[in-house]
Design an enzyme around this catalytic site. Structure first.
Site, PDB file in Angstrom:
ATOM      1  N   CYS A   2       4.294 -35.948  16.609  1.00  0.00           N
ATOM      2  CA  CYS A   2       4.271 -37.069  17.112  1.00  0.00           C
ATOM      3  C   CYS A   2       5.618 -36.971  18.457  1.00  0.00           C
ATOM      4  O   CYS A   2       6.317 -35.935  18.035  1.00  0.00           O
ATOM      5  CB  CYS A   2       4.905 -38.808  16.473  1.00  0.00           C
ATOM      6  SG  CYS A   2       4.371 -39.394  15.348  1.00  0.00           S
ATOM      7  N   ARG A  27       1.525 -33.003  20.664  1.00  0.00           N
ATOM      8  CA  ARG A  27       2.182 -33.331  19.564  1.00  0.00           C
ATOM      9  C   ARG A  27       1.770 -34.043  18.585  1.00  0.00           C
ATOM     10  O   ARG A  27       2.005 -34.142  17.610  1.00  0.00           O
ATOM     11  CB  ARG A  27       3.676 -33.240  19.923  1.00  0.00           C
ATOM     12  CG  ARG A  27       4.397 -33.364  21.095  1.00  0.00           C
ATOM     13  CD  ARG A  27       5.570 -33.495  21.206  1.00  0.00           C
ATOM     14  NE  ARG A  27       6.782 -33.572  19.840  1.00  0.00           N
ATOM     15  CZ  ARG A  27       7.637 -32.595  19.574  1.00  0.00           C
ATOM     16  NH1 ARG A  27       7.603 -31.498  20.355  1.00  0.00           N
ATOM     17  NH2 ARG A  27       7.909 -32.556  18.504  1.00  0.00           N
ATOM     18  N   TRP A  75       0.547 -38.371  15.220  1.00  0.00           N
ATOM     19  CA  TRP A  75       0.691 -37.812  14.992  1.00  0.00           C
ATOM     20  C   TRP A  75       0.433 -38.371  13.018  1.00  0.00           C
ATOM     21  O   TRP A  75       1.220 -38.147  12.663  1.00  0.00           O
ATOM     22  CB  TRP A  75       0.467 -36.041  14.663  1.00  0.00           C
ATOM     23  CG  TRP A  75      -0.371 -35.333  13.316  1.00  0.00           C
ATOM     24  CD1 TRP A  75      -1.340 -34.841  14.324  1.00  0.00           C
ATOM     25  CD2 TRP A  75       0.074 -34.737  12.670  1.00  0.00           C
ATOM     26  NE1 TRP A  75      -1.553 -34.032  13.215  1.00  0.00           N
ATOM     27  CE2 TRP A  75      -0.118 -34.305  11.729  1.00  0.00           C
ATOM     28  CE3 TRP A  75       1.427 -35.490  11.499  1.00  0.00           C
ATOM     29  CZ2 TRP A  75      -0.758 -33.441  10.684  1.00  0.00           C
ATOM     30  CZ3 TRP A  75       1.386 -34.977   9.961  1.00  0.00           C
ATOM     31  CH2 TRP A  75       0.109 -33.535   9.948  1.00  0.00           C
ATOM     32  N   ASN A  99       9.561 -39.777  15.579  1.00  0.00           N
ATOM     33  CA  ASN A  99       9.126 -38.237  15.348  1.00  0.00           C
ATOM     34  C   ASN A  99       9.505 -38.120  13.706  1.00  0.00           C
ATOM     35  O   ASN A  99      10.894 -38.526  13.563  1.00  0.00           O
ATOM     36  CB  ASN A  99       9.322 -37.863  16.713  1.00  0.00           C
ATOM     37  CG  ASN A  99       8.650 -36.351  16.223  1.00  0.00           C
ATOM     38  OD1 ASN A  99       8.006 -36.692  15.677  1.00  0.00           O
ATOM     39  ND2 ASN A  99       9.567 -35.594  17.158  1.00  0.00           N
ATOM     40  N   GLY A 100       8.848 -37.838  12.927  1.00  0.00           N
ATOM     41  CA  GLY A 100       9.128 -37.646  11.262  1.00  0.00           C
ATOM     42  C   GLY A 100       9.116 -38.329  10.774  1.00  0.00           C
ATOM     43  O   GLY A 100       7.861 -38.517  10.877  1.00  0.00           O
ATOM     44  N   GLU A 481      -5.299 -13.355  12.682  1.00  0.00           N
ATOM     45  CA  GLU A 481      -4.896 -14.489  13.512  1.00  0.00           C
ATOM     46  C   GLU A 481      -6.164 -14.910  14.667  1.00  0.00           C
ATOM     47  O   GLU A 481      -6.739 -15.749  14.721  1.00  0.00           O
ATOM     48  CB  GLU A 481      -3.888 -13.934  14.441  1.00  0.00           C
ATOM     49  CG  GLU A 481      -3.234 -14.409  15.716  1.00  0.00           C
ATOM     50  CD  GLU A 481      -2.944 -16.261  15.308  1.00  0.00           C
ATOM     51  OE1 GLU A 481      -2.844 -16.723  14.210  1.00  0.00           O
ATOM     52  OE2 GLU A 481      -3.310 -16.769  16.769  1.00  0.00           O
ATOM     53  N   LYS A 485      -7.015 -18.368  14.780  1.00  0.00           N
ATOM     54  CA  LYS A 485      -7.702 -19.446  15.671  1.00  0.00           C
ATOM     55  C   LYS A 485      -9.171 -19.560  15.989  1.00  0.00           C
ATOM     56  O   LYS A 485      -9.451 -20.711  16.676  1.00  0.00           O
ATOM     57  CB  LYS A 485      -7.735 -18.248  17.141  1.00  0.00           C
ATOM     58  CG  LYS A 485      -6.762 -18.446  18.137  1.00  0.00           C
ATOM     59  CD  LYS A 485      -5.753 -18.505  18.826  1.00  0.00           C
ATOM     60  CE  LYS A 485      -4.968 -18.978  17.593  1.00  0.00           C
ATOM     61  NZ  LYS A 485      -3.878 -19.769  17.579  1.00  0.00           N
ATOM     62  N   GLU A 488      -9.434 -23.238  14.214  1.00  0.00           N
ATOM     63  CA  GLU A 488      -8.961 -23.990  14.218  1.00  0.00           C
ATOM     64  C   GLU A 488      -9.723 -24.891  15.587  1.00  0.00           C
ATOM     65  O   GLU A 488      -9.490 -26.127  15.407  1.00  0.00           O
ATOM     66  CB  GLU A 488      -7.102 -24.458  14.135  1.00  0.00           C
ATOM     67  CG  GLU A 488      -6.632 -22.766  15.703  1.00  0.00           C
ATOM     68  CD  GLU A 488      -5.308 -22.974  15.813  1.00  0.00           C
ATOM     69  OE1 GLU A 488      -4.767 -23.664  15.329  1.00  0.00           O
ATOM     70  OE2 GLU A 488      -4.871 -21.772  16.038  1.00  0.00           O
ATOM     71  N   HIS A 504     -14.587  -6.765  -3.752  1.00  0.00           N
ATOM     72  CA  HIS A 504     -13.714  -7.364  -4.847  1.00  0.00           C
ATOM     73  C   HIS A 504     -14.234  -8.998  -5.394  1.00  0.00           C
ATOM     74  O   HIS A 504     -13.922  -9.605  -5.804  1.00  0.00           O
ATOM     75  CB  HIS A 504     -12.985  -6.866  -5.038  1.00  0.00           C
ATOM     76  CG  HIS A 504     -12.506  -4.966  -4.930  1.00  0.00           C
ATOM     77  ND1 HIS A 504     -12.941  -4.390  -5.731  1.00  0.00           N
ATOM     78  CD2 HIS A 504     -11.902  -5.005  -3.922  1.00  0.00           C
ATOM     79  CE1 HIS A 504     -12.528  -3.384  -5.668  1.00  0.00           C
ATOM     80  NE2 HIS A 504     -11.992  -3.119  -4.262  1.00  0.00           N
ATOM     81  N   LYS A 603       0.879 -29.861  17.561  1.00  0.00           N
ATOM     82  CA  LYS A 603       1.091 -28.780  17.990  1.00  0.00           C
ATOM     83  C   LYS A 603       2.879 -28.069  17.522  1.00  0.00           C
ATOM     84  O   LYS A 603       3.106 -27.116  17.203  1.00  0.00           O
ATOM     85  CB  LYS A 603       2.379 -28.630  19.904  1.00  0.00           C
ATOM     86  CG  LYS A 603       2.276 -28.040  20.014  1.00  0.00           C
ATOM     87  CD  LYS A 603       1.467 -26.484  20.453  1.00  0.00           C
ATOM     88  CE  LYS A 603       2.457 -25.258  21.249  1.00  0.00           C
ATOM     89  NZ  LYS A 603       1.100 -24.058  20.992  1.00  0.00           N
TER      90      LYS A 603
HETATM   91  C1  F6R Z   1      -2.024 -22.201  15.467  1.00  0.00           C
HETATM   92  C2  F6R Z   1      -0.214 -22.498  15.268  1.00  0.00           C
HETATM   93  C3  F6R Z   1       0.442 -22.481  13.939  1.00  0.00           C
HETATM   94  C4  F6R Z   1       1.665 -22.667  14.327  1.00  0.00           C
HETATM   95  C5  F6R Z   1       2.565 -23.227  13.172  1.00  0.00           C
HETATM   96  C6  F6R Z   1       4.177 -22.093  13.399  1.00  0.00           C
HETATM   97  O1  F6R Z   1      -2.540 -21.540  16.576  1.00  0.00           O
HETATM   98  O2  F6R Z   1       0.072 -22.941  16.359  1.00  0.00           O
HETATM   99  O3  F6R Z   1      -0.628 -22.418  13.069  1.00  0.00           O
HETATM  100  O4  F6R Z   1       2.083 -21.259  14.692  1.00  0.00           O
HETATM  101  O5  F6R Z   1       2.740 -24.441  13.388  1.00  0.00           O
HETATM  102  O6  F6R Z   1       4.792 -23.780  14.091  1.00  0.00           O
HETATM  103  P1  F6R Z   1       5.884 -22.372  15.367  1.00  0.00           P
HETATM  104  O7  F6R Z   1       5.178 -21.126  16.212  1.00  0.00           O
HETATM  105  O8  F6R Z   1       6.137 -23.790  16.567  1.00  0.00           O
HETATM  106  O9  F6R Z   1       7.040 -22.525  13.576  1.00  0.00           O
END
Ligand code: F6R
Length: 608
Positions: A2, A27, A75, A99-100, A481, A485, A488, A504, A603
Site C-alpha cells: 500500500c 506499491r 495491496w 500501510n502495513g 533472474e 523477470k 512475473e 535428475h 513494489k
Molecule cells: C522482482 C522484484 C522483487 C524484489 C524483492 C525484494 O522484480 O523486484 O523480487 O527484488 O521483492 O525487494 P527489495 O529489493 O526492495 O528488498
C-alpha cells in the site's frame, strides 16, 4: 505494499492526492480511495480496481472538494480487493489510511466487540485501528494516537483525520516508511518521495513512533511520549523527470535504458585512481581483510544479485559466501561467527524479511552491510555499513536497473575483498576495475544489438505455458533472474535450472515446442552447457541461446541465437542480463499485460 498520501494546503486536495497516488501505484493497485474535508465534513470516495477506476467513479458521482485530506492505494492483505475493503476506513469520528499490517487486530477487534463496538463493515485490520482510535478519542488527537500506538503490534504507517479537527492531517509511523513533504504554505505525507516531487523536493523522514501534525500548510512533530521533536529537512536528489516515463511506453523499458547511467553513477564515486575505494561507505581494506564467512541475504531479484555476488566473491576472494532468502534465513537459526559479514541487499530498503535479518545480526558480533537504493530507508539506517546503489527511483514493479547496480556493487565488493585479502594483485584488480568502468558503454551497445531479436523471439514465447532457463556457474546465477523477470510480468510459468541438474528429474517436463532459454556466456563451461542444450533439443525443446558474439554454437543446438558483446568472462552477467530483461518485457507487452504493474505484486514488500 500500500501507498499512503496526505495533503494540507491551498491546492485542490483531491487533485493533489490523485496525482501523488499515481506515483505510488507501484506499491499496490487493487483499490484506491481518498478522504477530504469538504466544508468541514469528511467526504470519502473509494473504489476497487486501479486509481483510474476511482477517478472515473468520481467523475460520475462527484469528487470531494477541499484543501486537506488523505489517500490510499492498496495491496490487499486482510480481505479481498473490494469497494468495502478499500481504504480509507472510518470509525464514528476518525478516518484513516494505513500501510502495513496489524498483527494483533483480531484481539483488538474482540476487545472492541466486548465493549459494544460492533459496527465493522470490512474484513480489514485497518478498520479495527480506525474503530480503536474512535474508541479512545476524547478530543485530544495526539493523546488518542499515542494511546492506540501502545496497543498495536505490527508494522504500520497511518494517515489520520479527525472529524472535529477540520483542515488537519495527522500521520504516524511505526516501521512502514513515511515521509512528510514541506512546500510553500503546504504540507504532504507520502509513503515514498516520488509522490511529492511534483510539488516539493523538501521532506522530513518520519522516525519510528513519531507523529506529524499537518495544519495551516506547516508541520509539527512529536514523539511516542508526546514530546515535541525538531527534525532536519532533507532535500531529494531525485527530480520529477526521473520519476516519469520520459517518452517511453512503460517505466520498465525506460529503466532498462537507464542502466548505463545507473551503473556509472554507482561505481564512479567508489573508484579512485583505477582501484576500488569504498571508504565513503565506511568500508576499508582492514575491515575486509579479516572477514571469515560472508552471508548474503535478500529477497527475489535482490537475492539473485547476491547469487552472482557469491560466484564472483568466491572465485576472486576465495572467501566462502552463503546466499539466503531472507524469509528463510531469519528463522533458520544461522551460525553467524564473530568475523563474519552479513550483506543485505534491497532496492527499497524496507522489505520486512530483509529488515528482520538486521535484528538477528545485531545479536551476534558479526558486522552488517546494506546494499540499498532508497536513501534513508530502514535497512540503510539500521546496518553497520551502507553502500547506496544510485539507480534513481525504480518505479516498474519488475526490477531491472536496481538489479544491474546491485551487480555492480557485488563486483566492487568482490574486487576490494579479493585485493584486501591478497588473492588478486594490483594489476589484476586494475584490469577488473577497468572492465567494470567499461560496462555502461557495453550495456548501451547490447541494448542496440539485441533489441530487435528479443522483440522477435518474444512472439515465439507468448503461446508457451511453461519454459525453462538453464545455465552453469555464473550463467546459472543469472538465469534465476531471467526466469523470475519473465514469469512475473508475462505470467508464463518459468523455472531456472542448473543445466547439469536437468537430467535428475526436470528434463521429463520437456516436450515438443517447449521453450528452453540457455545462457552460455561462460566459455570455460561452454562445452558442457552445449551438451545440455542438445539434450533438451533432442527432446523437442525450442532452444534460445544467449552467448557472446564470438562463441561458436553447433547449428543443431540453437533455434535462436542472441549474441551479446564479449567482455571478460567474470563480468558477462552484466551484459547477458540485458536480453533477458528485454525478452521478459516484450513477451509481456505482446501478451497485452500491464508490464509495470503485474497482477498480485507490489513494489515494496513491507509485510512478512
Ligand atoms: C522482482 C522484484 C522483487 C524484489 C524483492 C525484494 O522484480 O523486484 O523480487 O527484488 O521483492 O525487494 P527489495 O529489493 O526492495 O528488498
Amino acid at each position: 505494499m500500500c501507498g499512503i498520501v496526505g495533503y494540507v494546503g491551498p491546492r485542490d486536495c483531491t487533485d493533489v492526492l490523485i496525482s501523488a497516488l499515481t506515483k505510488l501505484e507501484y506499491r499496490g493497485y487493487d483499490s484506491a480511495g481518498i478522504a477530504v474535508f469538504e466544508n468541514g465534513k469528511i467526504e470519502v470516495a473509494k473504489s476497487k480496481g486501479r486509481l483510474t477506476d476511482l477517478v472515473k467513479k468520481m467523475e460520475k458521482e462527484g469528487k470531494p472538494n477541499g484543501h486537506a485530506g488523505i489517500g490510499h492505494t492498496r495491496w490487499a492483505t486482510h480481505g479481498e480487493p473490494s469497494d468495502i475493503n478499500s481504504h480509507p476506513h472510518s470509525g464514528r469520528r476518525v478516518t484513516i489510511v494505513h500501510n502495513g499490517i496489524i498483527e494483533n487486530y483480531k484481539e483488538l477487534k474482540q476487545f472492541l466487540i466486548d465493549n459494544e463496538r460492533t459496527e465493522f463493515l470490512s474484513d480489514t485490520d485497518t478498520e479495527v485501528v480506525a474503530q480503536l482510535l474512535d474508541f479512545y478519542y476524547e478530543g485530544n488527537p495526539i493523546r488518542c494516537i499515542r494511546r492506540v500506538l501502545h496497543e498495536l503490534r505490527g508494522s504500520f504507517a497511518l494517515g489520520i483525520v479527525f472529524a472535529d479537527r477540520p483542515e488537519t492531517v495527522y500521520a504516524v509511523r511505526c516501521e512502514s516508511p513515511l515521509i512528510v513533504g514541506q512546500g510553500k504554505g503546504e504540507a504532504f505525507i507520502a509513503s515514498d518521495v516520488p509522490a511529492i516531487l511534483k510539488y516539493t523536493k523538501d521532506y522530513y523522514l518520519l522516525e519510528y513512533g513519531e507523529i506529524a501534525v499537518l495544519k495551516n500548510g506547516s508541520v509539527t512533530f512529536c514523539d511516542f511520549h508526546g514530546r515535541m521533536v525538531e527534525k532536519v529537512l532533507k532535500t531529494a536528489d531525485w527530480d520529477e523527470d526521473s520519476a516519469e516515463k520520459g517518452g517511453y511506453p512503460h517505466y520498465m523499458i525506460k529503466e532498462i535504458h537507464e542502466q548505463p547511467t545507473a551503473v556509472k553513477t554507482t561505481i564512479t564515486p567508489r573508484i579512485e585512481n583505477g582501484m576500488p575505494n569504498l571508504s565513503e561507505c565506511g568500508i576499508t581494506p582492514e575491515t575486509l581483510r579479516d572477514i571469515n564467512n560472508i552471508f548474503i541475504v535478500a529477497c527475489g531479484t535482490a537475492m539473485h544479485a547476491g547469487m552472482v555476488g557469491k560466484y564472483v566473491i568466491e572465485k576472486l576472494a576465495r572467501t566462502s559466501v552463503t546466499v539466503d532468502i531472507a524469509s528463510e534465513f531469519r528463522y533458520r537459526d544461522p551460525l553467524i561467527g564473530e568475523n563474519d559479514l552479513v550483506i543485505i541487499i534491497s532496492q527499497s530498503g524496507e522489505t520486512a524479511d530483509s529488515k528482520a535479518v538486521l535484528n538477528l545480526v545485531r545479536e551476534t558480533k558479526a558486522k552488517s552491510l546494506a546494499v540499498v537504493n532508497v536513501k534513508g530507508s530502514s535497512i540503510a539506517r539500521d546496518a553497520d555499513m551502507v553502500i547506496y546503489t544510485h539507480a534513481g527511483p525504480e518505479i516498474a514493479v519488475a526490477s531491472t536497473k536496481a538489479y544491474m547496480v546491485q551487480l555492480a556493487v557485488m563486483y566492487l565488493l568482490a574486487f576490494e575483498i579479493a585485493y584486501a585479502k591478497g588473492k588478486i594483485d594490483e594489476k589484476e584488480c586494475r584490469e577488473l576495475i577497468a572492465g567494470l568502468q567499461n560496462i555502461p558503454e557495453v550495456i548501451d551497445k547490447t541494448i542496440d544489438a539485441v533489441v530487435d531479436e528479443c522483440q522477435y523471439i518474444s512472439t515465439k514465447l507468448i503461446t508457451a505455458d511453461s519454459l525453462l532457463y538453464i545455465g552453469r556457474g555464473l550463467d546459472y546465477a543469472l538465469s534465476m533472474e531471467g526466469s523470475l523477470k519473465l514469469k512475473e510480468i508475462s505470467y508464463i510459468h518459468s523455472e531456472s535450472y542448473a543445466a547439469g541438474e536437468l537430467k535428475h528429474g526436470t528434463i521429463s517436463l520437456v516436450e515438443d515446442g517447449m521453450p528452453v532459454i540457455a545462457v552460455a556466456t561462460q566459455n570455460t563451461l561452454l562445452e558442457k552447457t552445449v551438451s545440455n542444450i542438445k539434450e533438451v533439443k533432442a527432446r523437442g525443446a525450442m532452444t534460445i541461446v544467449i552467448c557472446d558474439e564470438y562463441t561458436e554454437i553447433d547449428e543443431d543446438a540453437a533455434d535462436y541465437l542472441i549474441r551479446v558483446p564479449k567482455i571478460s568472462e567474470v563480468l558477462m552477467p552484466m551484459v547477458a542480463t540485458v536480453p533477458m530483461q528485454l525478452l521478459a518485457y516484450y513477451t509481456a507487452v505482446n501478451k497485452g499485460n500491464d508490464v509495470d504493474k503485474p497482477r498480485n505484486l507490489a513494489k515494496s514488500v513491507t509485510v512478512e
